[in-house]
Enzyme design. Structure first.
Site, PDB file in Angstrom:
ATOM      1  N   ARG A  29      -3.132  62.697 -11.645  1.00 50.12           N
ATOM      2  CA  ARG A  29      -2.442  61.841 -10.665  1.00 50.12           C
ATOM      3  C   ARG A  29      -2.643  62.366  -9.245  1.00 50.12           C
ATOM      4  O   ARG A  29      -2.883  61.598  -8.316  1.00 50.12           O
ATOM      5  CB  ARG A  29      -0.950  61.769 -11.000  1.00 50.12           C
ATOM      6  N   HIS A  31      -5.035  64.537  -8.109  1.00 51.66           N
ATOM      7  CA  HIS A  31      -6.351  64.970  -7.632  1.00 51.66           C
ATOM      8  C   HIS A  31      -7.555  64.127  -8.040  1.00 51.66           C
ATOM      9  O   HIS A  31      -8.627  64.342  -7.494  1.00 51.66           O
ATOM     10  CB  HIS A  31      -6.608  66.415  -8.075  1.00 51.66           C
ATOM     11  N   LYS A  63       2.786  67.209   2.152  1.00 49.78           N
ATOM     12  CA  LYS A  63       1.986  68.276   1.556  1.00 49.78           C
ATOM     13  C   LYS A  63       0.939  68.704   2.588  1.00 49.78           C
ATOM     14  O   LYS A  63       0.249  67.851   3.155  1.00 49.78           O
ATOM     15  CB  LYS A  63       1.317  67.753   0.281  1.00 49.78           C
ATOM     16  N   ASN A  66      -4.388  68.276   0.352  1.00 50.97           N
ATOM     17  CA  ASN A  66      -4.623  67.778  -1.001  1.00 50.97           C
ATOM     18  C   ASN A  66      -6.074  67.334  -1.077  1.00 50.97           C
ATOM     19  O   ASN A  66      -6.609  66.786  -0.114  1.00 50.97           O
ATOM     20  CB  ASN A  66      -3.709  66.597  -1.330  1.00 50.97           C
ATOM     21  N   THR A  67      -6.690  67.574  -2.212  1.00 57.00           N
ATOM     22  CA  THR A  67      -8.082  67.175  -2.421  1.00 57.00           C
ATOM     23  C   THR A  67      -8.150  66.153  -3.539  1.00 57.00           C
ATOM     24  O   THR A  67      -7.552  66.349  -4.604  1.00 57.00           O
ATOM     25  CB  THR A  67      -8.948  68.400  -2.766  1.00 57.00           C
ATOM     26  N   ARG A 103      -6.057  66.898   5.064  1.00 58.05           N
ATOM     27  CA  ARG A 103      -5.329  67.974   5.743  1.00 58.05           C
ATOM     28  C   ARG A 103      -4.300  67.350   6.667  1.00 58.05           C
ATOM     29  O   ARG A 103      -4.607  66.430   7.432  1.00 58.05           O
ATOM     30  CB  ARG A 103      -6.266  68.856   6.580  1.00 58.05           C
ATOM     31  N   HIS A 135      -4.512  72.773 -12.422  1.00 55.35           N
ATOM     32  CA  HIS A 135      -4.285  73.157 -11.025  1.00 55.35           C
ATOM     33  C   HIS A 135      -5.623  73.196 -10.307  1.00 55.35           C
ATOM     34  O   HIS A 135      -6.580  73.799 -10.799  1.00 55.35           O
ATOM     35  CB  HIS A 135      -3.615  74.537 -10.961  1.00 55.35           C
TER      36      HIS A 135
END
Length: 144
Positions: A29, A31, A63, A66-67, A103, A135
């Site tokens: 969800r 990544h 956050k 996130n990638t 970012r 992760h």
């Protein structure tokens, strides 16, 4: 009273859904976006996807980064069969994958969240549990 019951039912249903999510499902969800979702405003990809995927939202801090990986989940599962890095214990994808790196602009983690998006082709480092990625630990460009 009926409104309160409906509200509590919805809250409990949302909590039950979040609790029922496995670590692998949460990883997917947060990544994996394959194929890459086209958004109405391409420059708003990060804000749109992070909100849709419930990574950011009302009452949650932004956050910092996130990638999103634009490859099938099997490409990331393949990393879990690779030998772990002796220094970190993380495993890497065998090949570089298409990514969008988000970012946070400005560094303030209070909403509204505004992100800068960057496209890249890089290897992905993951932590695995029972043969599945759980992760996203980072990305890197392989030395030439």
């Amino acid at each position: 009273m009926a409104g309160w019951v409906l509200c509590m039912t919805l809250v409990l249903a949302a909590l039950a859904g979040a609790e029922g999510e496995t670590r692998y499902e949460k990883f997917l969800r947060q990544h994996v976006d394959s194929p890459r979702t086209s958004t109405l405003a391409a420059h708003r990809y990060c804000e749109t996807m992070l909100a849709r995927r419930r990574v950011t939202g009302p009452g949650r801090p932004c956050k910092p980064s996130n990638t999103f990986v634009h490859a099938p989940p099997t490409e990331l599962v393949a990393a879990c069969s690779q030998a772990p890095d002796p220094a970190t214990g993380f495993q890497s994808t065998p090949s570089a994958l298409s990514l969008t790196m988000c970012r946070l602009r400005g560094g303030d983690t209070r909403p509204p969240c505004n992100y800068r998006a960057r496209q890249a082709q890089q290897h992905v480092r993951v932590a695995c549990l029972d043969g599945l990625p759980v992760h996203l630990a980072g990305t890197y460009t392989a030395p030439q």
